[in-house]
Design a protein around this motif. Structure first.
Motif: not given
Length: 208
Positions: A82-96
């Motif tokens: 997933v390419h996360l825009r900056q406002h979605r940075a908090g979703r990185a943990g979910q992506a992992r």
């Protein structure tokens, strides 16, 4: 990195304004390259169909396919990451947790720090050179690009903005001696390559 294989060095970033369809460009990428599907302006149905077409091309050409969206949708659609825009940075943990590769865009020091905190697998740092996709934006230049790349990731950064193969090689030389192994991404470079190929094909079809 969680992934069995490293992320590619060479990328296509899709652009709805491109005169050449994203699927046509993807089919002409070097094997082992990457594609980031944006096309946010498309309705869900057409965007899904475009993604599935790109997924078939990716499977045939060993491409890495990322979706610029929410992690849940990227996983549901079968993206590699997933390419996360900056406002979605908090979703990185979910992506992992979903075992997705995570990339993020970076344009300045604040965004670089956010991408680093998010633990992005790679960052797309732009614009390195003047580019149509960032009209009026001042290019970073090589020194500032390398500085942001170090702040954001430390080793895996992809250059975007007016990139060509020659400029990618120049950036790689500039990054020698550092921990950074620059990749590069483009929109117009792939479009121009496709246009030149069409011109050659037309010339070959002219009767003599």
């Amino acid at each position: 990195m969680r992934r069995r294989h490293p992320l590619p060095d060479c990328w296509l970033v899709s652009d709805e304004r491109s005169p050449v369809p994203a699927a046509v460009l993807a089919a002409r990428l070097p094997p082992g390259s990457g594609v980031v599907l944006r096309h946010d302006g498309l309705a869900a149905g057409p965007r899904w169909r475009l993604f599935r077409r790109l997924a078939r091309i990716a499977a045939a050409r060993r491409l890495t396919l990322l979706l610029a969206d929410e992690p849940a949708r990227a996983k549901r659609w079968g993206a590699d990451g997933v390419h996360l825009r900056q406002h979605r940075a908090g979703r990185a943990g979910q992506a992992r947790r979903l075992d997705l590769a995570v990339t993020m865009p970076v344009h300045d020091a604040r965004e670089a720090r956010r991408a680093r905190r998010a633990g992005a697998d790679a960052v797309f740092v732009s614009p390195l050179h003047p580019t149509r996709s960032h009209p009026g934006a001042a290019p970073l230049g090589t020194a500032a690009w390398l500085r942001l790349a170090r702040q954001a990731r430390g080793d895996r950064a992809v250059a975007l903005g007016g990139m060509t193969p020659a400029r990618a090689r120049a950036l790689a030389r500039a990054g020698m001696g550092s921990r950074i192994r620059p990749g590069w991404a483009a929109i117009d470079a792939w479009t121009e390559k496709a246009a030149k190929r069409r011109q050659r094909q037309k010339r070959n079809c002219v009767p003599t």
